[in-house]
Write a protein that holds these residues in place. Sequence first.
Motif, PDB file in Angstrom:
ATOM      1  N   GLY A 110       0.818  -1.213   0.000  1.00  0.00           N
ATOM      2  CA  GLY A 110       0.000   0.000   0.000  1.00  0.00           C
ATOM      3  C   GLY A 110       0.847   1.256   0.000  1.00  0.00           C
ATOM      4  O   GLY A 110       0.537   2.215   0.717  1.00  0.00           O
ATOM      5  N   LEU A 111       1.889   1.249  -0.808  1.00  0.00           N
ATOM      6  CA  LEU A 111       2.747   2.427  -0.888  1.00  0.00           C
ATOM      7  C   LEU A 111       2.132   3.470  -1.803  1.00  0.00           C
ATOM      8  O   LEU A 111       1.507   3.141  -2.816  1.00  0.00           O
ATOM      9  CB  LEU A 111       4.130   2.042  -1.414  1.00  0.00           C
ATOM     10  CG  LEU A 111       4.950   1.097  -0.536  1.00  0.00           C
ATOM     11  CD1 LEU A 111       6.266   0.757  -1.231  1.00  0.00           C
ATOM     12  CD2 LEU A 111       5.217   1.708   0.829  1.00  0.00           C
ATOM     13  N   SER A 112       2.305   4.709  -1.447  1.00  0.00           N
ATOM     14  CA  SER A 112       1.838   5.815  -2.276  1.00  0.00           C
ATOM     15  C   SER A 112       3.035   6.578  -2.805  1.00  0.00           C
ATOM     16  O   SER A 112       4.022   6.783  -2.094  1.00  0.00           O
ATOM     17  CB  SER A 112       0.948   6.757  -1.472  1.00  0.00           C
ATOM     18  OG  SER A 112      -0.259   6.123  -1.139  1.00  0.00           O
ATOM     19  N   ALA A 113       2.938   6.961  -4.067  1.00  0.00           N
ATOM     20  CA  ALA A 113       4.038   7.657  -4.716  1.00  0.00           C
ATOM     21  C   ALA A 113       3.695   9.124  -4.938  1.00  0.00           C
ATOM     22  O   ALA A 113       2.563   9.465  -5.279  1.00  0.00           O
ATOM     23  CB  ALA A 113       4.343   6.999  -6.061  1.00  0.00           C
ATOM     24  N   ILE A 114       4.686   9.964  -4.712  1.00  0.00           N
ATOM     25  CA  ILE A 114       4.601  11.356  -5.141  1.00  0.00           C
ATOM     26  C   ILE A 114       5.497  11.446  -6.362  1.00  0.00           C
ATOM     27  O   ILE A 114       6.707  11.216  -6.273  1.00  0.00           O
ATOM     28  CB  ILE A 114       5.087  12.326  -4.055  1.00  0.00           C
ATOM     29  CG1 ILE A 114       4.324  12.103  -2.750  1.00  0.00           C
ATOM     30  CG2 ILE A 114       4.912  13.768  -4.517  1.00  0.00           C
ATOM     31  CD1 ILE A 114       4.858  12.922  -1.588  1.00  0.00           C
ATOM     32  N   ALA A 115       4.893  11.716  -7.504  1.00  0.00           N
ATOM     33  CA  ALA A 115       5.638  11.710  -8.758  1.00  0.00           C
ATOM     34  C   ALA A 115       5.603  13.077  -9.414  1.00  0.00           C
ATOM     35  O   ALA A 115       4.616  13.804  -9.315  1.00  0.00           O
ATOM     36  CB  ALA A 115       5.056  10.662  -9.702  1.00  0.00           C
ATOM     37  N   ALA A 116       6.687  13.415 -10.081  1.00  0.00           N
ATOM     38  CA  ALA A 116       6.775  14.700 -10.773  1.00  0.00           C
ATOM     39  C   ALA A 116       7.218  14.481 -12.207  1.00  0.00           C
ATOM     40  O   ALA A 116       8.051  13.603 -12.485  1.00  0.00           O
ATOM     41  CB  ALA A 116       7.750  15.634 -10.059  1.00  0.00           C
ATOM     42  N   ALA A 117       6.651  15.244 -13.116  1.00  0.00           N
ATOM     43  CA  ALA A 117       7.085  15.189 -14.510  1.00  0.00           C
ATOM     44  C   ALA A 117       8.515  15.712 -14.595  1.00  0.00           C
ATOM     45  O   ALA A 117       8.851  16.740 -13.990  1.00  0.00           O
ATOM     46  CB  ALA A 117       6.154  16.038 -15.377  1.00  0.00           C
ATOM     47  N   THR A 118       9.358  15.006 -15.310  1.00  0.00           N
ATOM     48  CA  THR A 118      10.781  15.373 -15.376  1.00  0.00           C
ATOM     49  C   THR A 118      11.004  16.817 -15.831  1.00  0.00           C
ATOM     50  O   THR A 118      11.809  17.536 -15.218  1.00  0.00           O
ATOM     51  CB  THR A 118      11.536  14.398 -16.302  1.00  0.00           C
ATOM     52  OG1 THR A 118      11.361  13.061 -15.821  1.00  0.00           O
ATOM     53  CG2 THR A 118      13.021  14.724 -16.342  1.00  0.00           C
ATOM     54  N   PRO A 119      10.318  17.291 -16.878  1.00  0.00           N
ATOM     55  CA  PRO A 119      10.522  18.702 -17.265  1.00  0.00           C
ATOM     56  C   PRO A 119      10.145  19.683 -16.150  1.00  0.00           C
ATOM     57  O   PRO A 119      10.758  20.741 -16.016  1.00  0.00           O
ATOM     58  CB  PRO A 119       9.604  18.867 -18.486  1.00  0.00           C
ATOM     59  CG  PRO A 119       9.426  17.490 -19.028  1.00  0.00           C
ATOM     60  CD  PRO A 119       9.415  16.597 -17.820  1.00  0.00           C
ATOM     61  N   SER A 120       9.142  19.324 -15.357  1.00  0.00           N
ATOM     62  CA  SER A 120       8.706  20.208 -14.271  1.00  0.00           C
ATOM     63  C   SER A 120       9.742  20.270 -13.157  1.00  0.00           C
ATOM     64  O   SER A 120       9.879  21.297 -12.485  1.00  0.00           O
ATOM     65  CB  SER A 120       7.367  19.733 -13.709  1.00  0.00           C
ATOM     66  OG  SER A 120       6.373  19.723 -14.711  1.00  0.00           O
ATOM     67  N   ILE A 121      10.445  19.160 -12.928  1.00  0.00           N
ATOM     68  CA  ILE A 121      11.496  19.158 -11.910  1.00  0.00           C
ATOM     69  C   ILE A 121      12.569  20.179 -12.280  1.00  0.00           C
ATOM     70  O   ILE A 121      13.113  20.882 -11.419  1.00  0.00           O
ATOM     71  CB  ILE A 121      12.109  17.753 -11.763  1.00  0.00           C
ATOM     72  CG1 ILE A 121      11.059  16.792 -11.198  1.00  0.00           C
ATOM     73  CG2 ILE A 121      13.343  17.792 -10.869  1.00  0.00           C
ATOM     74  CD1 ILE A 121      11.544  15.353 -11.111  1.00  0.00           C
ATOM     75  N   ASP A 122      12.853  20.268 -13.553  1.00  0.00           N
ATOM     76  CA  ASP A 122      13.871  21.218 -14.007  1.00  0.00           C
ATOM     77  C   ASP A 122      13.386  22.657 -13.942  1.00  0.00           C
ATOM     78  O   ASP A 122      14.119  23.552 -13.525  1.00  0.00           O
ATOM     79  CB  ASP A 122      14.291  20.881 -15.445  1.00  0.00           C
ATOM     80  CG  ASP A 122      14.941  19.510 -15.550  1.00  0.00           C
ATOM     81  OD1 ASP A 122      15.548  19.074 -14.549  1.00  0.00           O
ATOM     82  OD2 ASP A 122      14.824  18.874 -16.612  1.00  0.00           O
ATOM     83  N   SER A 123      12.130  22.880 -14.341  1.00  0.00           N
ATOM     84  CA  SER A 123      11.644  24.255 -14.463  1.00  0.00           C
ATOM     85  C   SER A 123      10.939  24.790 -13.213  1.00  0.00           C
ATOM     86  O   SER A 123      10.844  26.011 -13.035  1.00  0.00           O
ATOM     87  CB  SER A 123      10.691  24.360 -15.655  1.00  0.00           C
ATOM     88  OG  SER A 123       9.549  23.544 -15.462  1.00  0.00           O
ATOM     89  N   LYS A 124      10.431  23.875 -12.342  1.00  0.00           N
ATOM     90  CA  LYS A 124       9.654  24.310 -11.177  1.00  0.00           C
ATOM     91  C   LYS A 124      10.146  23.664  -9.882  1.00  0.00           C
ATOM     92  O   LYS A 124       9.385  23.457  -8.950  1.00  0.00           O
ATOM     93  CB  LYS A 124       8.167  23.991 -11.386  1.00  0.00           C
ATOM     94  CG  LYS A 124       7.558  24.641 -12.616  1.00  0.00           C
ATOM     95  CD  LYS A 124       6.083  24.302 -12.779  1.00  0.00           C
ATOM     96  CE  LYS A 124       5.490  24.941 -14.016  1.00  0.00           C
ATOM     97  NZ  LYS A 124       4.040  24.614 -14.188  1.00  0.00           N
TER      98      LYS A 124
END
Length: 268
Positions: free
Chosen positions: A206-220
Motif C-alpha cells: 500500500g505504498l503511495s508515490a509522489i511523482a513529478a514530470a521530469t521537465p517540471s522538476i527542471d523548471s519548477k
Amino acid sequence: MTFSRHLRALLAGALFAAPLVHAADQPVLRIGDQNYYNIRACVEASGVLEGAPYTVDWKHFQAAAPLAEALNTGALDLGFLGDSGFLFLAARQAPVKLIGVSRQNPDTIALLVSKDSPARTIADLKGKKVAYWPGAWSQQLTLRALEQAGLPEDYVEFVKLMPIDAAAALPQGSIDAFPVWEPYISQQILFSGARPILTANQLMPGLSAIAAATPSIDSKRESIADFLVRLKKARAWVDNHTDQYADLWAKKANLDQGCPATGCVRRT
C-alpha cells in the motif's frame, strides 16, 4: 484640487493593480489529486498555501491510471498515486520521476462484495466478475490475493471499470466484487451494506508515490520543494483538527460527513 484627486486615484489604482500583476507572473503548479489522498482538502483546510510564491491548479482523478497518463503527457507537474500506478509509468520509461513515498494503512484498501453475497474468501469468487483498472491498486490487490491463495489469474473474470462505475455496479449485481480504497469502501459499507472479504494486510504494501514530470522538476523545482514542505505542515494540522478537515473533505468530495473517512488522517 482636481489634479490632486486624479493623482491619488492613479496611485491607489497602481497599488491595487500591483498584486494582480505579481499573481499573474507567479508559477503555476498543476497537481493531480484523488479522493483517497485528499491533498487539496488538506492544504486548503490548513491554509498552508497562504503566501505561497506560486498558484496551484488542481486536477482531480478517480484513480491512478488516468492521473499517471496525465503525468506522462506533461499535463501535470506533480501527482499523488499508488505504487502500482507509478510502476506502470516506470516500465514505460515515461518522463516522470519518483520524488516521495508514503505507506498507507492497509485496511483502507479492500476487496468488497455485496451484502447478499455468500463469498467469504477469494476462493469463493471462482468465475465471478471482479472490477479492476489496469495499473491501479484494484488490480494489484486482486492478483496478490489470488497468488497467495494459490489460484490462477483467470480464476475470476476481470471487468474493467473505474471506481465510480464499479461503485454503482456492485449493488446492482453487475459485478460480484469491487477491490477499492477509501472513501469508496466506507461509502459502499454505509450506503449499500457491502462488506470486505479481505484487505491489503499481508498482501501488498500500500505504498503511495509522489511523482513529478521530469521537465517540471527542471523548471519548477523550487515551487515543488516548497509545496512538499507546506504539505507536511498541512498533514500535521489535520492530525489536530480532524473535524474541520472532515467537514471540508466531505464537501469537496461530495460525501456524507457521517461516512468514515481516511486519506490524510488515517496513515501508518
